[in-house]
Scaffold this active site. Structure first.
Site, PDB file in Angstrom:
ATOM      1  N   SER A 118     -16.950   6.778   1.723  1.00  0.00           N
ATOM      2  CA  SER A 118     -16.096   5.583   1.718  1.00  0.00           C
ATOM      3  C   SER A 118     -15.618   5.198   0.318  1.00  0.00           C
ATOM      4  O   SER A 118     -15.183   4.082   0.098  1.00  0.00           O
ATOM      5  CB  SER A 118     -16.822   4.385   2.354  1.00  0.00           C
ATOM      6  OG  SER A 118     -17.086   4.628   3.716  1.00  0.00           O
ATOM      7  N   ASP A 165     -10.832  16.368   3.287  1.00  0.00           N
ATOM      8  CA  ASP A 165      -9.912  15.699   2.370  1.00  0.00           C
ATOM      9  C   ASP A 165      -9.423  16.688   1.319  1.00  0.00           C
ATOM     10  O   ASP A 165     -10.219  17.466   0.774  1.00  0.00           O
ATOM     11  CB  ASP A 165     -10.609  14.524   1.689  1.00  0.00           C
ATOM     12  CG  ASP A 165     -11.077  13.467   2.687  1.00  0.00           C
ATOM     13  OD1 ASP A 165     -10.448  13.353   3.760  1.00  0.00           O
ATOM     14  OD2 ASP A 165     -12.066  12.773   2.394  1.00  0.00           O
ATOM     15  N   ARG A 195     -13.735  15.880   9.272  1.00  0.00           N
ATOM     16  CA  ARG A 195     -12.469  15.546   8.621  1.00  0.00           C
ATOM     17  C   ARG A 195     -12.548  15.978   7.170  1.00  0.00           C
ATOM     18  O   ARG A 195     -13.475  15.594   6.445  1.00  0.00           O
ATOM     19  CB  ARG A 195     -12.189  14.046   8.696  1.00  0.00           C
ATOM     20  CG  ARG A 195     -10.714  13.687   8.492  1.00  0.00           C
ATOM     21  CD  ARG A 195     -10.503  12.239   8.130  1.00  0.00           C
ATOM     22  NE  ARG A 195     -10.893  11.989   6.756  1.00  0.00           N
ATOM     23  CZ  ARG A 195     -11.799  11.094   6.393  1.00  0.00           C
ATOM     24  NH1 ARG A 195     -12.429  10.363   7.288  1.00  0.00           N
ATOM     25  NH2 ARG A 195     -12.092  10.928   5.099  1.00  0.00           N
ATOM     26  N   TYR A 247     -10.145   0.665   4.289  1.00  0.00           N
ATOM     27  CA  TYR A 247     -10.623  -0.223   5.339  1.00  0.00           C
ATOM     28  C   TYR A 247      -9.923  -1.571   5.422  1.00  0.00           C
ATOM     29  O   TYR A 247     -10.166  -2.331   6.338  1.00  0.00           O
ATOM     30  CB  TYR A 247     -12.132  -0.424   5.193  1.00  0.00           C
ATOM     31  CG  TYR A 247     -12.878   0.885   5.341  1.00  0.00           C
ATOM     32  CD1 TYR A 247     -12.883   1.573   6.553  1.00  0.00           C
ATOM     33  CD2 TYR A 247     -13.550   1.467   4.269  1.00  0.00           C
ATOM     34  CE1 TYR A 247     -13.530   2.786   6.690  1.00  0.00           C
ATOM     35  CE2 TYR A 247     -14.206   2.678   4.398  1.00  0.00           C
ATOM     36  CZ  TYR A 247     -14.187   3.329   5.611  1.00  0.00           C
ATOM     37  OH  TYR A 247     -14.827   4.526   5.747  1.00  0.00           O
ATOM     38  N   ASN A 289     -16.199  15.357   5.887  1.00  0.00           N
ATOM     39  CA  ASN A 289     -16.959  14.285   6.538  1.00  0.00           C
ATOM     40  C   ASN A 289     -17.379  14.730   7.926  1.00  0.00           C
ATOM     41  O   ASN A 289     -16.538  15.143   8.733  1.00  0.00           O
ATOM     42  CB  ASN A 289     -16.099  13.021   6.647  1.00  0.00           C
ATOM     43  CG  ASN A 289     -15.593  12.556   5.297  1.00  0.00           C
ATOM     44  OD1 ASN A 289     -16.271  11.830   4.592  1.00  0.00           O
ATOM     45  ND2 ASN A 289     -14.391  13.000   4.917  1.00  0.00           N
ATOM     46  N   GLY A 320     -14.896   8.115  10.154  1.00  0.00           N
ATOM     47  CA  GLY A 320     -14.836   6.708  10.527  1.00  0.00           C
ATOM     48  C   GLY A 320     -14.154   6.476  11.868  1.00  0.00           C
ATOM     49  O   GLY A 320     -13.233   7.200  12.243  1.00  0.00           O
ATOM     50  N   GLU A 341     -13.864  17.323  -0.035  1.00  0.00           N
ATOM     51  CA  GLU A 341     -15.109  17.147   0.701  1.00  0.00           C
ATOM     52  C   GLU A 341     -14.827  17.131   2.191  1.00  0.00           C
ATOM     53  O   GLU A 341     -13.676  17.017   2.626  1.00  0.00           O
ATOM     54  CB  GLU A 341     -15.812  15.855   0.288  1.00  0.00           C
ATOM     55  CG  GLU A 341     -15.012  14.592   0.553  1.00  0.00           C
ATOM     56  CD  GLU A 341     -15.708  13.355   0.017  1.00  0.00           C
ATOM     57  OE1 GLU A 341     -16.348  12.646   0.821  1.00  0.00           O
ATOM     58  OE2 GLU A 341     -15.613  13.099  -1.206  1.00  0.00           O
ATOM     59  N   GLU A 348     -22.782   1.980   3.308  1.00  0.00           N
ATOM     60  CA  GLU A 348     -21.649   1.987   4.230  1.00  0.00           C
ATOM     61  C   GLU A 348     -21.981   1.326   5.568  1.00  0.00           C
ATOM     62  O   GLU A 348     -21.303   1.547   6.569  1.00  0.00           O
ATOM     63  CB  GLU A 348     -21.190   3.430   4.457  1.00  0.00           C
ATOM     64  CG  GLU A 348     -20.719   4.106   3.186  1.00  0.00           C
ATOM     65  CD  GLU A 348     -20.512   5.596   3.355  1.00  0.00           C
ATOM     66  OE1 GLU A 348     -19.465   5.975   3.914  1.00  0.00           O
ATOM     67  OE2 GLU A 348     -21.387   6.376   2.946  1.00  0.00           O
TER      68      GLU A 348
END
Length: 301
Positions: free
Chosen positions: A141, A249, A247, A208, A263, A267, A261, A13
């Site tokens: 990602s 999900d 964050r 992205y 994070n 990002g 999961e 990443e």
């Protein structure tokens, strides 16, 4: 302040990390800070010395090193504060199978899973059947991630995931809406509804490439569902011992939000979800960076 901006690294990443770092650098300078950039790929051995010369480190690393807690441990040893979670919590969150054990123990709804630490052989099939998602256990990602609907797709999915990681997580594919929810400090930000425009799930390009996914914030969902997502995000944040920001999900299956999961270093590119959620509560990109610094300092005084 003299701030050490750490980004790049050697994970898959890397490019995403460097993209976000450019925005962070501009925001730090707009806030009046002096910025030194350090890429662990080229300057890992100078990290301790540089950390001791700076007042604060701003991390924008994804995968390992960075989200695994290694850089945080070095910064702790050097006495340099930084934004986000510490080494142990970072390591726990990055390992999806380990984090899911914590979620289950805390009563949080999460999808079933199998952890593969070696190729299971041609005769293997997921115990919960197909369709199923295959993903690197320690990656992000959506790199190396595949959705398998038929047995003929198993060899390619296993190969793609094992190419990225020595550990592969397999989960049943759940039907439902994709939602993400960030935590900033001790508050949940407005959840975001995600609708990929091309792919069947929120893959790397959807995340992205500009306009590759519809990301609606606040999510146009009933109030009780939004509240449930926010509660689950805060609960996951606390269960893993995180601080600063995270964050989470989710998949909405019509029942409780199913946590996928968490994070620990979300990002920070121009298309990333954390800046979008912060914007919904009046924090522009530069103000978000400033808030993350405040949280990093206050959590380590």
């Amino acid at each position: 302040m003299k701030i050490l901006l750490i980004a790049g690294g050697w994970s898959s990443e890397r490019d995403v990390s460097l993209s976000g770092a450019r925005n962070i650098d501009a925001a730090l300078r707009a806030l009046g800070h002096a910025v030194t950039f350090l890429d662990p790929l080229h300057s890992f051995d100078s990290l301790t010395a540089e950390a001791r010369r700076h007042d604060f480190a701003f991390l924008n690393l994804h995968g390992s090193p960075g989200e695994d807690g290694l850089i945080q441990a070095i910064l702790d040893a050097a006495g340099c504060p930084y934004q986000g979670s510490g080494p142990a919590a970072s390591f726990l969150a990055l390992n999806k199978a380990a984090a899911k054990q914590v979620f289950r123990a805390c009563g949080l709804e999460t999808a079933d899973w199998e952890l593969l630490v070696a190729h299971p052989g041609e005769a293997w099939r997921p115990r919960f059947g197909l369709p199923a998602f295959f993903k690197p256990n320690n990656g992000g990602s959506s790199l190396g991630m595949s959705l398998v609907r038929q047995e003929s797709g198993l060899p390619a999915a296993l190969a793609a995931a094992f190419e990225r990681d020595r550990e592969v997580l397999v989960e049943p594919a759940l039907d439902g809406l994709e939602v993400t929810c960030a935590v900033l400090g001790d508050e949940a930000l407005p959840p975001i509804l995600i609708k990929p425009k091309a792919g069947v799930f929120f893959d790397y390009e959807s995340k992205y490439v500009k306009d590759a996914a519809e990301e609606i914030c606040p999510a146009p969902l009933p109030g009780e569902i939004l509240a449930a997502v926010e509660r689950a995000s805060l609960a996951a944040h606390k269960a893993l011992g995180l601080r600063g920001c995270s964050r989470s999900d989710f998949i909405l299956t019509g029942q409780a939000p199913v946590l996928l999961e968490v994070n620990t270093l979300p990002g920070m590119t121009s298309t990333s979800l954390l800046p979008r959620a912060a914007g919904a509560v009046g924090l522009d990109y530069t103000a978000l960076v400033g808030r993350l610094i405040e949280l990093g300092l206050s959590g380590r005084e």
